[in-house]
Design an enzyme around this catalytic site. Sequence first.
Site, short mmCIF file in Angstrom:
data_model
loop_
_atom_site.label_atom_id
_atom_site.label_comp_id
_atom_site.label_asym_id
_atom_site.label_seq_id
_atom_site.Cartn_x
_atom_site.Cartn_y
_atom_site.Cartn_z
N PRO A 15 -108.45 53.00 7.88
CG PRO A 15 -107.10 51.58 9.14
CD PRO A 15 -107.80 52.91 9.20
CG ASP A 38 -112.54 57.09 -2.10
OD1 ASP A 38 -113.18 57.65 -2.98
OD2 ASP A 38 -111.37 57.38 -1.79
CE LYS A 60 -110.25 58.52 -8.65
NZ LYS A 60 -110.19 59.17 -7.34
N GLY A 91 -110.86 56.59 2.17
CA GLY A 91 -110.10 55.64 2.97
C GLY A 91 -108.89 56.33 3.59
N GLY A 92 -108.52 55.92 4.78
CA GLY A 92 -107.32 56.47 5.42
C GLY A 92 -107.46 57.95 5.71
CG ASP A 93 -105.14 62.14 6.29
OD1 ASP A 93 -105.54 62.58 7.36
OD2 ASP A 93 -104.77 62.88 5.33
CG MET A 175 -101.48 53.03 -4.20
SD MET A 175 -101.80 54.66 -4.89
CE MET A 175 -100.73 55.67 -3.89
C1 LIG Z 1 -104.91 55.63 -3.05
S1 LIG Z 1 -104.03 55.11 -1.63
C2 LIG Z 1 -105.02 55.81 -0.36
C3 LIG Z 1 -104.32 55.91 0.96
C4 LIG Z 1 -105.21 56.47 2.06
N1 LIG Z 1 -105.59 57.83 1.79
C5 LIG Z 1 -104.57 56.38 3.45
O1 LIG Z 1 -104.22 57.41 4.05
O2 LIG Z 1 -104.46 55.26 3.95
C6 LIG Z 1 -104.48 53.42 -1.60
C7 LIG Z 1 -103.38 52.56 -1.01
O3 LIG Z 1 -103.36 52.67 0.40
C8 LIG Z 1 -102.98 51.44 0.97
N2 LIG Z 1 -104.09 50.94 1.80
C9 LIG Z 1 -105.24 51.58 2.04
N3 LIG Z 1 -106.02 50.88 2.89
C10 LIG Z 1 -105.31 49.76 3.18
C11 LIG Z 1 -105.57 48.63 4.01
N4 LIG Z 1 -106.69 48.51 4.69
N5 LIG Z 1 -104.60 47.68 4.09
C12 LIG Z 1 -103.45 47.78 3.42
N6 LIG Z 1 -103.16 48.83 2.62
C13 LIG Z 1 -104.07 49.80 2.51
C14 LIG Z 1 -102.67 50.49 -0.18
O4 LIG Z 1 -101.30 50.60 -0.49
C15 LIG Z 1 -103.54 51.07 -1.27
O5 LIG Z 1 -103.08 50.69 -2.55
#
Ligand SMILES: C[S@@+](CC[C@H](N)C(=O)[O-])C[C@H]1O[C@@H](n2cnc3c(N)ncnc32)[C@H](O)[C@@H]1O
Length: 250
Positions: A15, A38, A60, A91-93, A175
Amino acid sequence: MEFAPGTVTLVGGGPGDIDLLTLGALKALRAADVVLHDRLAPEAALDECRDDCLLVPVGKVPRGKCTPQEEINRLLVEHARAGRVVVRLKGGDPFVFGRGGEEWQACVEAGVPVQVIPGVTSSVAAPALAGIPVTHRAVSRGFTVVSGHVPPGDPRSDVNWSALARTNTTIVILMGVKYLPEITAELRGAGLPDDVPAAVVEDAASQRMRVVHATLASVADEAVAADVRPPAITVIGPVAAGLSSLHPAQ
Ligand SMILES: C[S@@+](CC[C@H](N)C(=O)[O-])C[C@H]1O[C@@H](n2cnc3c(N)ncnc32)[C@H](O)[C@@H]1O
């Protein structure tokens, strides 16, 4: 894991805090000849790359500059075919609203070997960092992660919000900042009580992290009043009150 020339590794970056990067992710970044990264991938992670590693930003920005997905797919294949060790840092997974699946398929279609290193998804980590467990014994026996990218009723969305309102499990919305008023109205209309706890976690795992605690009825207004901006996650359900308010499980 091997990071051979001519292969693509889709890497989950967690994150945002480099401490939440996996060891596998770190190894991949250190081995990379080229990294396509990203906006939400942890920036500090790029410091782990070799000095001669090519860093390509393909983030993006919401309603801003954007590299089309087809172009990202094309770049992954092109760099791999040139014999480079390619890392796609997300970001994230990669497979949770990350379009990692499409990138995997593009590589397979092009005959490029591809592997994935899962990441710590914000859908669980952001609530956790705010003291909100997505499940808690005797309080919530499950959670559903949904996209709030388009509002209820929009033909592009097939999320069944009314069914979600009846699951009795935690709802985690990614999102969903823009359409929070529409989403919460839909859930309330479907019978989810107004006083169910709700929380918005903004910019988790960063110095700017903020948490807004509210109820289902008030969370959209509270988020506007606090000027919450993406990236943010909304959690709805009893656990959203936070661990300090939850009774210890019996
Ligand atoms: C396109 S999605 C990607 C999610 C990512 N693949 C994941 O597993 O966390 C982007 C959304 O993830 C959430 N997000 C990602 N990083 C975040 C963070 N550090 N704090 C809060 N929300 C986050 C938000 O809702 C953001 O709009």
